[in-house]
Write an enzyme that holds these catalytic residues in place. Sequence first.
Site, PDB file in Angstrom:
ATOM      1  NE  ARG A  68       7.590  -3.184   5.920  1.00 54.61           N
ATOM      2  CZ  ARG A  68       6.282  -2.882   5.817  1.00 54.61           C
ATOM      3  NH1 ARG A  68       5.786  -2.492   4.667  1.00 54.61           N
ATOM      4  NH2 ARG A  68       5.496  -2.979   6.856  1.00 54.61           N
ATOM      5  NE  ARG A 105       6.339  -0.915  10.339  1.00 56.32           N
ATOM      6  CZ  ARG A 105       5.216  -0.907   9.643  1.00 56.32           C
ATOM      7  NH1 ARG A 105       5.172  -0.314   8.463  1.00 56.32           N
ATOM      8  NH2 ARG A 105       4.135  -1.481  10.113  1.00 56.32           N
ATOM      9  NE  ARG A 162      -4.376  -1.749   9.796  1.00 55.01           N
ATOM     10  CZ  ARG A 162      -3.264  -1.174   9.305  1.00 55.01           C
ATOM     11  NH1 ARG A 162      -3.270   0.044   8.860  1.00 55.01           N
ATOM     12  NH2 ARG A 162      -2.167  -1.855   9.243  1.00 55.01           N
ATOM     13  CE  LYS A 196      -2.348  -1.080   3.821  1.00 56.91           C
ATOM     14  NZ  LYS A 196      -1.813  -2.415   4.172  1.00 56.91           N
ATOM     15  NE  ARG A 232       2.027  -5.463  11.228  1.00 59.46           N
ATOM     16  CZ  ARG A 232       3.144  -5.299  10.487  1.00 59.46           C
ATOM     17  NH1 ARG A 232       4.253  -5.924  10.809  1.00 59.46           N
ATOM     18  NH2 ARG A 232       3.117  -4.508   9.441  1.00 59.46           N
TER      19      ARG A 232
HETATM   20  P1  AMP Z   1       0.771   0.109   8.927  1.00 54.42           P
HETATM   21  O1  AMP Z   1       1.947   0.998   8.723  1.00 54.42           O
HETATM   22  O2  AMP Z   1      -0.424   0.546   8.135  1.00 54.42           O
HETATM   23  O3  AMP Z   1       1.093  -1.344   8.724  1.00 54.42           O
HETATM   24  O4  AMP Z   1       0.331   0.263  10.455  1.00 54.42           O
HETATM   25  C1  AMP Z   1       1.218  -0.084  11.498  1.00 54.42           C
HETATM   26  C2  AMP Z   1       0.470  -0.182  12.810  1.00 54.42           C
HETATM   27  O5  AMP Z   1      -0.145   1.077  13.119  1.00 54.42           O
HETATM   28  C3  AMP Z   1      -0.677  -1.192  12.854  1.00 54.42           C
HETATM   29  O6  AMP Z   1      -0.241  -2.514  13.128  1.00 54.42           O
HETATM   30  C4  AMP Z   1      -1.516  -0.607  13.996  1.00 54.42           C
HETATM   31  O7  AMP Z   1      -0.910  -0.874  15.257  1.00 54.42           O
HETATM   32  C5  AMP Z   1      -1.398   0.892  13.743  1.00 54.42           C
HETATM   33  N1  AMP Z   1      -2.457   1.367  12.813  1.00 54.42           N
HETATM   34  C6  AMP Z   1      -2.271   1.951  11.594  1.00 54.42           C
HETATM   35  N2  AMP Z   1      -3.439   2.272  11.030  1.00 54.42           N
HETATM   36  C7  AMP Z   1      -4.399   1.862  11.901  1.00 54.42           C
HETATM   37  C8  AMP Z   1      -5.815   1.889  11.873  1.00 54.42           C
HETATM   38  N3  AMP Z   1      -6.498   2.392  10.840  1.00 54.42           N
HETATM   39  N4  AMP Z   1      -6.482   1.391  12.963  1.00 54.42           N
HETATM   40  C9  AMP Z   1      -5.826   0.901  14.014  1.00 54.42           C
HETATM   41  N5  AMP Z   1      -4.482   0.809  14.089  1.00 54.42           N
HETATM   42  C10 AMP Z   1      -3.770   1.298  13.043  1.00 54.42           C
END
Ligand code: AMP
Length: 190
Positions: A128, A134, A89, A14, A146
Amino acid sequence: MINIVLFGKPGAGKGTQAEFLKEKYNLTHISTGDVFRYNLKNNTELGKLVRGYMDAGDLVPDELTIKMLQEEVEKHPDTKGFLFDGFPRTLDQASALDRFLATKNWEVTATVALEADNEILIQRLLERGKTSGRIDDQDEEKIRNRYQEYNEKTAPLMEYYNKQNKFHPVNGIGSIAEITERLSQVIEKL
Ligand code: AMP
């Protein structure tokens, strides 16, 4: 005004695709994951609240996430449209987004989803994690958590947007350019 939700499992690409699409279509890119990580790095009040969830690979509670997203949207009153990356989400986030956009006479135009097999994506995330720094990419158990969060809370959104004829799946396996092209074909028909 076009508002696009970029949808997909963790590691589906994404963020990578958002970088191309925001330039190509002049959209304001909001990645909730990036905003949370910025807050972690700077140890803000929000960062302190979300660190535990993020490090464990759990979703951040809806209330915090929705408030943060609304604040990000409010920073761009004159935009031609948003590219939402990693949001919504959960079903509650999706309906909050619909209600919030409606207050401005806006709506979600479409959801484009990058589709790929779990095992390919898990290997991609572990790769990654060697360079991204991360914590949530470095441990297979956290990555699997996740995916569990995705399956339980995020996957139902496919049906939510499908019912509104707004769900457009795209094959997420291929070169970056090929996938950008597939996404562009969907966006140009909107
Ligand atoms: P991402 O970079 O999109 O993979 O997000 C990393 C982490 O941020 C996720 O595993 C959640 O802990 C948090 N996070 C990001 N977006 C959301 C969302 N829309 N709702 C809840 N947690 C989020």
